[in-house]
Every structure is written in C-alpha cells, then in structure tokens.
Design a protein around this motif. Structure first.
Motif, mmCIF file in Angstrom:
data_model
loop_
_atom_site.group_PDB
_atom_site.id
_atom_site.type_symbol
_atom_site.label_atom_id
_atom_site.label_comp_id
_atom_site.label_asym_id
_atom_site.label_seq_id
_atom_site.Cartn_x
_atom_site.Cartn_y
_atom_site.Cartn_z
ATOM 1 N N ALA A 73 0.816 -1.219 0.000
ATOM 2 C CA ALA A 73 0.000 0.000 0.000
ATOM 3 C C ALA A 73 0.845 1.262 0.000
ATOM 4 C CB ALA A 73 -0.930 -0.015 1.210
ATOM 5 N N SER A 74 2.102 1.163 -0.433
ATOM 6 C CA SER A 74 2.965 2.341 -0.445
ATOM 7 C C SER A 74 2.405 3.451 -1.332
ATOM 8 C CB SER A 74 4.374 1.958 -0.917
ATOM 9 O OG SER A 74 5.235 3.065 -0.914
ATOM 10 N N GLY A 75 1.775 3.051 -2.447
ATOM 11 C CA GLY A 75 1.117 4.029 -3.302
ATOM 12 C C GLY A 75 1.928 4.385 -4.531
ATOM 13 N N PRO A 76 1.279 5.012 -5.529
ATOM 14 C CA PRO A 76 1.961 5.368 -6.775
ATOM 15 C C PRO A 76 3.004 6.454 -6.552
ATOM 16 C CG PRO A 76 -0.245 6.312 -6.716
ATOM 17 C CD PRO A 76 -0.141 5.388 -5.535
ATOM 18 N N GLY A 77 4.075 6.363 -7.322
ATOM 19 C CA GLY A 77 5.105 7.390 -7.271
ATOM 20 C C GLY A 77 6.076 7.279 -6.111
ATOM 21 N N THR A 78 5.971 6.212 -5.335
ATOM 22 C CA THR A 78 6.863 6.058 -4.176
ATOM 23 C C THR A 78 8.063 5.170 -4.484
ATOM 24 O OG1 THR A 78 5.534 4.210 -3.334
ATOM 25 C CG2 THR A 78 4.990 6.414 -2.532
ATOM 26 N N GLY A 79 8.165 4.695 -5.728
ATOM 27 C CA GLY A 79 9.281 3.848 -6.102
ATOM 28 C C GLY A 79 8.948 2.377 -5.966
ATOM 29 N N LEU A 134 -2.745 -9.744 -6.231
ATOM 30 C CA LEU A 134 -1.453 -9.139 -5.921
ATOM 31 C C LEU A 134 -1.550 -7.673 -6.338
ATOM 32 C CD1 LEU A 134 0.829 -12.020 -7.272
ATOM 33 C CD2 LEU A 134 0.179 -11.569 -4.895
ATOM 34 N N LEU A 135 -1.585 -6.793 -5.351
ATOM 35 C CA LEU A 135 -1.906 -5.388 -5.605
ATOM 36 C C LEU A 135 -0.732 -4.495 -5.232
ATOM 37 C CD1 LEU A 135 -5.533 -5.290 -4.122
ATOM 38 C CD2 LEU A 135 -4.777 -6.056 -6.386
ATOM 39 N N GLY A 136 -0.434 -3.561 -6.127
ATOM 40 C CA GLY A 136 0.629 -2.603 -5.861
ATOM 41 C C GLY A 136 0.771 -1.643 -7.015
ATOM 42 N N ASP A 137 1.948 -1.074 -7.146
ATOM 43 C CA ASP A 137 2.227 -0.132 -8.229
ATOM 44 C C ASP A 137 3.508 -0.564 -8.952
ATOM 45 O OD1 ASP A 137 0.121 2.177 -7.994
ATOM 46 O OD2 ASP A 137 0.690 1.681 -5.945
#
Length: 297
Positions: A107-113, A132-135
């Motif tokens: 859940a770090s989120g978009p644009g966090t690397g 499997l969820l992430g960015d």
C-alpha cells in the motif's frame, strides 16, 4: 498434516499470520495448512527457507487482505533505505508454498518507487485466486518454477519482474497508468522458458494507454503471451527494448492468438515474434515447468 487457524478478530490459534508461521518447527517436514479467516492483516510476513510445504488458505480474496507499505526508500532497522528486495509484504523463501483466496498488497502508493507486494524466491510456488496489488514491482518472481492460476495482478512499472520460469494461467493483468510496463523478465541465459501467459486478460484503468507487454531487465528475457485478450491500453508496438538495442538480439518476446483492441500483430516491434499454431502447441504447462504438475499441495 498440521492445521493452524488465524483470525484478526480472535477465536483462532493466532491473531497474526507471522505468529502462525513462526510456530511451525524449523526444518519440520510436516505439510501445514494455515487457514486465514477474513480480515485485514497489517503485517510484513516472511516464510523462511526451512519451512515445510505450507498452504495459506483464505476464504475470500476480497475480504482476506495481508498489507504493508514498505518501499525502496523506507529506512530499515540499520537506518539505510531498504532497496527493492526488502520491501515485500509477503516474502516466500521456502519451496512448495501455496496461497489461495487471499489478497497480498503493498500500500505504499503510486510514485513512491519500488514497492513489492509478493517477493517469491522459491521453487514450486503456487498462487490460486490471489490478488497481488501494488504499483511498481508488485510481484518479484524469483528463482525456481512458479504457477499463478486465476490471479489478479495490478501495477504500473515492471510489476512482474525477475528470473523465474512462471506460468500465468487465466490471470488478469490490470494497468494503473499510461506509458508503463507489465513485465521485466531477467530469464537466465539458456533457460527454455521465462514468463508464459496462457489465456489471460490485460486491462487498463480509465484513460490508460501505451502500456508495453514487457521490456528486458536482463539480456535473455523471455516472455510469451498465448491467447491473450488485450484492451486498448496496450501500445501497438507491444514491446520495449529498455533503451538497449543489443537486447533485441538476445531477448525472446512472443505472442500467439492475441485478441481485442490491443492486439496488433502487424504493428508489433519487428524484433518480437508471432508464433505459429504449431509452435504454440509447445506452450503446455507440464513442458514449461519441466514436468512439475502444480496440483495438490
């Protein structure tokens, strides 16, 4: 077979998934089922290399969520940034691990690397009906042979990456931003197969365009999409060389029977291949996984 129950609400053997894993004697050969009841489990989880065969069994992927939010810039216990490979929410190092009916989320989120949801560096790993969820870098498919069945995998940049020989069977790949990349294989030189997608579906969020099927993280990357439904988010050229033209000669990017708005065989990068029907017959699960049949536990 050992049976362990986990519930965030109590009335089970453990409240936290890591506690359940830690309760399994190191080096035990006894297969273990961990029944994970619906709930949100905010924890970073590691399955150590000496764990026995484990089945992580949820009841409903949408209501059974393991989540954490490390990214490559998060500071570790040593005060240094974690880097990509220590960001996983679920970290699997033991062979013969299976997960079913759960969500694994970073859940770090978009644009966090780089922010890995599932870091799977183990042989004979199986994921069925798992989200499997992430960015960026959602799934690290590391060493060994993997099988992903009826899974939903989402992200934006290189969200399936690594050196595994992996079959993705009837999975949905969902793209969250434009000008992005689904795969970044690092297939070892000489490996017959890298990532093979069988009867999958590729979708994009509202307005998402110019998504590439893959780019070669290492020179001998191999990725094949067989009978894939692709919506309009897929870029017509399909494949990207990562700014390294030499890898066009060594990587293997293949398609057969793609359908949908994003299927454009006549516009694909000229260094990729459209397989013939005869060639596509070789893309059978048993052959890809070198005789391993990913059924049973």
């Amino acid at each position: 077979m050992r049976m362990i129950t986990v519930s965030a609400q109590g009335e089970a053997d453990y409240r936290r998934l890591q506690e359940a894993i830690d309760s399994i004697p190191a080096g035990s050969g006894e297969a273990t089922t961990i029944r994970l009841r619906p709930g949100i489990y905010e924890e970073k989880v590691t399955v150590p290399k000496d764990a026995p065969p484990i089945l992580l069994l949820g009841e409903d992927a949408e209501r059974t969520i393991v989540t954490w939010s490390d990214n490559a810039h998060t500071l570790g216990p040593d005060g240094e940034p974690l880097g990509t490979f220590r960001t996983g929410t679920l970290n699997v190092f033991a062979a013969n691990f299976t997960a079913e009916n759960v969500t694994i989320r970073n859940a770090s989120g978009p644009g966090t690397g780089q922010a890995v949801a599932a870091f799977v560096d183990a042989d004979r790993a199986v994921f069925r009906r798992v989200r499997l969820l992430g960015d960026q870098d959602t799934l690290y498919a590391g060493g060994g042979k993997h099988y992903y069945d009826d899974c939903c995998i989402e992200g934006d940049v290189d969200y399936i990456f690594g050196p595994a020989t992996a079959v993705f069977d009837r999975c949905r790949l969902h793209n969250k931003r434009s000008r992005s990349y689904i795969t970044a294989a690092s297939t070892p030189e000489g490996a017959a197969f890298g990532y093979v997608f069988l009867d999958c579906e590729i979708t994009g969020g509202d307005g998402v365009r110019d998504v590439y099927l893959g780019r070669p993280w290492r020179p001998y990357a191999h990725t094949a999409f067989i009978r894939t439904r692709m919506d309009g988010c897929v870029a017509p050229e399909g494949w990207h060389n990562w700014g390294q033209p030499d890898r066009e000669k060594t990587s293997r990017y293949e398609e057969y029977g793609s359908t949908g708005e994003g299927a454009a065989p006549e516009k694909r990068a000229d260094w990729s291949r459209q397989l013939s029907a005869e060639e596509a017959k070789d893309y059978r699960i048993l052959r890809i996984l070198d005789g391993w049949h990913p059924e049973g536990y």
